[in-house]
Design a protein around this motif. Sequence first.
Motif, PDB file in Angstrom:
ATOM      1  N   THR A   5       2.663  -7.535  -2.570  1.00 35.75           N
ATOM      2  CA  THR A   5       3.786  -6.702  -2.142  1.00 35.75           C
ATOM      3  C   THR A   5       3.281  -5.322  -1.745  1.00 35.75           C
ATOM      4  N   LEU A   6       3.615  -4.909  -0.543  1.00 35.91           N
ATOM      5  CA  LEU A   6       3.256  -3.561  -0.078  1.00 35.91           C
ATOM      6  C   LEU A   6       4.520  -2.927   0.478  1.00 35.91           C
ATOM      7  N   PHE A   7       4.893  -1.792  -0.095  1.00 37.09           N
ATOM      8  CA  PHE A   7       6.231  -1.276   0.100  1.00 37.09           C
ATOM      9  C   PHE A   7       6.185   0.251   0.226  1.00 37.09           C
ATOM     10  N   PHE A   8       6.590   0.753   1.381  1.00 34.71           N
ATOM     11  CA  PHE A   8       6.724   2.208   1.591  1.00 34.71           C
ATOM     12  C   PHE A   8       8.164   2.440   2.017  1.00 34.71           C
ATOM     13  N   HIS A   9       8.927   3.153   1.208  1.00 32.47           N
ATOM     14  CA  HIS A   9      10.356   3.297   1.495  1.00 32.47           C
ATOM     15  C   HIS A   9      10.826   4.726   1.252  1.00 32.47           C
ATOM     16  N   LYS A  10      11.675   5.232   2.165  1.00 35.14           N
ATOM     17  CA  LYS A  10      12.227   6.577   2.065  1.00 35.14           C
ATOM     18  C   LYS A  10      11.151   7.637   1.916  1.00 35.14           C
ATOM     19  N   LEU A  11      10.263   7.668   2.884  1.00 31.38           N
ATOM     20  CA  LEU A  11       9.180   8.652   2.896  1.00 31.38           C
ATOM     21  C   LEU A  11       9.227   9.350   4.252  1.00 31.38           C
ATOM     22  N   PRO A  12      10.037  10.402   4.369  1.00 30.30           N
ATOM     23  CA  PRO A  12      10.255  11.035   5.688  1.00 30.30           C
ATOM     24  C   PRO A  12       8.988  11.605   6.314  1.00 30.30           C
ATOM     25  N   ASN A  13       8.002  11.909   5.517  1.00 29.26           N
ATOM     26  CA  ASN A  13       6.786  12.501   6.084  1.00 29.26           C
ATOM     27  C   ASN A  13       5.672  11.486   6.335  1.00 29.26           C
ATOM     28  N   LEU A  14       6.013  10.222   6.150  1.00 32.75           N
ATOM     29  CA  LEU A  14       5.039   9.185   6.483  1.00 32.75           C
ATOM     30  C   LEU A  14       5.132   8.936   7.984  1.00 32.75           C
ATOM     31  N   VAL A  15       4.008   9.137   8.682  1.00 30.88           N
ATOM     32  CA  VAL A  15       4.004   9.049  10.147  1.00 30.88           C
ATOM     33  C   VAL A  15       2.916   8.090  10.627  1.00 30.88           C
ATOM     34  N   GLY A  16       2.740   8.013  11.938  1.00 32.59           N
ATOM     35  CA  GLY A  16       1.665   7.193  12.491  1.00 32.59           C
ATOM     36  C   GLY A  16       2.068   5.731  12.600  1.00 32.59           C
ATOM     37  N   THR A  17       1.109   4.855  12.457  1.00 32.15           N
ATOM     38  CA  THR A  17       1.360   3.423  12.652  1.00 32.15           C
ATOM     39  C   THR A  17       0.859   2.633  11.438  1.00 32.15           C
ATOM     40  N   ILE A  18       1.129   1.359  11.441  1.00 31.10           N
ATOM     41  CA  ILE A  18       0.641   0.485  10.363  1.00 31.10           C
ATOM     42  C   ILE A  18      -0.822   0.158  10.651  1.00 31.10           C
ATOM     43  N   PRO A  19      -1.725   0.386   9.691  1.00 29.54           N
ATOM     44  CA  PRO A  19      -3.155   0.152   9.984  1.00 29.54           C
ATOM     45  C   PRO A  19      -3.481  -1.345  10.103  1.00 29.54           C
ATOM     46  N   GLN A  20      -4.403  -1.633  10.984  1.00 36.24           N
ATOM     47  CA  GLN A  20      -4.787  -3.032  11.234  1.00 36.24           C
ATOM     48  C   GLN A  20      -5.418  -3.697  10.009  1.00 36.24           C
ATOM     49  N   THR A  21      -5.888  -2.868   9.080  1.00 35.26           N
ATOM     50  CA  THR A  21      -6.528  -3.414   7.879  1.00 35.26           C
ATOM     51  C   THR A  21      -5.579  -4.275   7.039  1.00 35.26           C
ATOM     52  N   VAL A  22      -4.266  -4.150   7.246  1.00 35.39           N
ATOM     53  CA  VAL A  22      -3.335  -5.001   6.478  1.00 35.39           C
ATOM     54  C   VAL A  22      -3.578  -6.490   6.753  1.00 35.39           C
ATOM     55  N   THR A  23      -4.215  -6.792   7.872  1.00 40.10           N
ATOM     56  CA  THR A  23      -4.470  -8.209   8.178  1.00 40.10           C
ATOM     57  C   THR A  23      -5.495  -8.819   7.216  1.00 40.10           C
ATOM     58  N   LYS A  24      -6.186  -7.955   6.446  1.00 38.94           N
ATOM     59  CA  LYS A  24      -7.126  -8.476   5.444  1.00 38.94           C
ATOM     60  C   LYS A  24      -6.401  -8.986   4.202  1.00 38.94           C
ATOM     61  N   LEU A  25      -5.100  -8.658   4.099  1.00 37.25           N
ATOM     62  CA  LEU A  25      -4.346  -8.999   2.887  1.00 37.25           C
ATOM     63  C   LEU A  25      -3.809 -10.427   2.999  1.00 37.25           C
ATOM     64  N   THR A  26      -4.645 -11.377   2.664  1.00 39.51           N
ATOM     65  CA  THR A  26      -4.292 -12.780   2.900  1.00 39.51           C
ATOM     66  C   THR A  26      -3.304 -13.346   1.877  1.00 39.51           C
ATOM     67  N   ARG A  27      -2.967 -12.546   0.861  1.00 41.54           N
ATOM     68  CA  ARG A  27      -1.975 -13.008  -0.126  1.00 41.54           C
ATOM     69  C   ARG A  27      -0.649 -12.257   0.001  1.00 41.54           C
ATOM     70  N   LEU A  28      -0.561 -11.394   1.007  1.00 39.22           N
ATOM     71  CA  LEU A  28       0.620 -10.534   1.133  1.00 39.22           C
ATOM     72  C   LEU A  28       1.876 -11.342   1.489  1.00 39.22           C
ATOM     73  N   LYS A  29       2.880 -11.261   0.612  1.00 42.88           N
ATOM     74  CA  LYS A  29       4.130 -11.990   0.854  1.00 42.88           C
ATOM     75  C   LYS A  29       5.211 -11.076   1.405  1.00 42.88           C
ATOM     76  N   SER A  30       5.160  -9.804   0.974  1.00 43.36           N
ATOM     77  CA  SER A  30       6.248  -8.904   1.292  1.00 43.36           C
ATOM     78  C   SER A  30       5.700  -7.582   1.818  1.00 43.36           C
ATOM     79  N   LEU A  31       6.035  -7.254   3.056  1.00 43.25           N
ATOM     80  CA  LEU A  31       5.601  -5.989   3.649  1.00 43.25           C
ATOM     81  C   LEU A  31       6.828  -5.220   4.103  1.00 43.25           C
ATOM     82  N   GLU A  32       7.009  -4.049   3.523  1.00 43.28           N
ATOM     83  CA  GLU A  32       8.141  -3.215   3.912  1.00 43.28           C
ATOM     84  C   GLU A  32       7.682  -1.793   4.173  1.00 43.28           C
ATOM     85  N   VAL A  33       8.008  -1.295   5.359  1.00 42.48           N
ATOM     86  CA  VAL A  33       7.823   0.121   5.682  1.00 42.48           C
ATOM     87  C   VAL A  33       9.164   0.541   6.273  1.00 42.48           C
TER      88      VAL A  33
END
Length: 334
Positions: free
Chosen positions: A98-126
């Motif tokens: 589970t990777l979860f970023f929620h209600k973070l007004p100062n979070l900017v930019g894009t989702i990094p490509q490195t998330v593709t290494k997470l082969t067990r990731l079931k839940s991704l929320e930004v």
Amino acid sequence: MKTLTSILSLSLILVLFFPSSSFSTRCNPQDKKVLLTIKTALGNPYHLASWDPKTDCCGWYCLQCHSKTNRVIALTIFNGELSGQIPSAVGDLPYLETLFFHKLPNLVGTIPQTVTKLTRLKSLEVSSTNISGPIPDFLSQIKSLNYLDLSFNKLTGSIPPSLSELPNLTDLHLDRNRLTGSIPDSFGKFKGKVPSLYLSHNQLTGYVPKSLGFLKFPNLDFSRNNLQGDISFLFGPGKVLWKADFSRNLFQFDLSKVVFHKSLSWLDLNHNKIYGSLPQGLTSLNQLQFLNVSYNSLCGKIPVGGKLQTFENTVYLKNQCLCGAPLSACKKPV
Ligand SMILES: *[C@@H]1O[C@H](CO)[C@@H](O)[C@H](O)[C@H]1NC(C)=O
Ligand SMILES: *[C@@H]1O[C@H](CO)[C@@H](O)[C@H](O)[C@H]1NC(C)=O
Ligand SMILES: *[C@@H]1O[C@H](CO)[C@@H](O)[C@H](O)[C@H]1NC(C)=O
């Protein structure tokens, strides 16, 4: 006596050199190192003050370790002032589910490509952040994903057709962004599970691909876009569909002959160009909790029965000539 003394002094040495917490440390050292890199990359925010290198990382705020393996399985950061981009080091937590970023007004930019290494990731929320740019095509490589939520951001560009290659996706939330273009044809070809699609509050245009008529979507929310044409193929006697929100678009079709599945509990068609009459079948939808067909071009008598007379009249208002309860009685033909 001699042995007791040496045991005591050994204990003293251990206590002095390894503070108490280290005896119960569960945290995997590699995960800990990565987490500290993430903390630094986010500018050592106060929000992550509990991420103290001297303590067990499995006890840190926003984290969850697996009860047996002690590897970090969830990173859930929300409601904070932290600023910057999502650190690419998140890709180095190989057991993350589970990777979860929620209600973070100062979070900017894009989702990094490195998330593709997470082969067990079931839940991704930004969600509810200020990330921007297009939805990355590479998300389709995280085959383990069940849940993908990128709602309430500033994402632009079109929806990557490749998302239909996620075999276990059950929920896709791309609502409340600035997405343009049309719904990909590939969304009628999800392999494996058929996800609920939440695409509302964007700037999507064009026709809904006919291919979507081949699948049984549990929930569809396409509201508040600029989509057009006939979507009657999304309904039908065999189409188990709980929630359908197509409000505030440019949909134009004859509602008279549309057959709804008995599972339908939410139907919002307000603010479109739908014509014809309300089908009699609406009266046999026992699960129907919400209906709104206002601001269309419907005509004729509202069928009597089922839930149809229990709704307030606003759900029928602003049509060409709908009449009968709860609106005023139909005029007798002269
Ligand atoms: C994005 O940033 C602006 C200020 O630049 C802020 O007002 C807004 O609330 C932020 N959006 C979200 C979803 O946090
Ligand atoms: C999809 O879900 C099934 C059942 O939970 C699981 O066995 C399978 O490994 C998952 N597929 C991927 C690619 O994670
Ligand atoms: C139905 O939709 C119209 C138009 O958006 C709105 O004014 C009305 O309040 C809605 N009725 C209900 C019960 O949601």
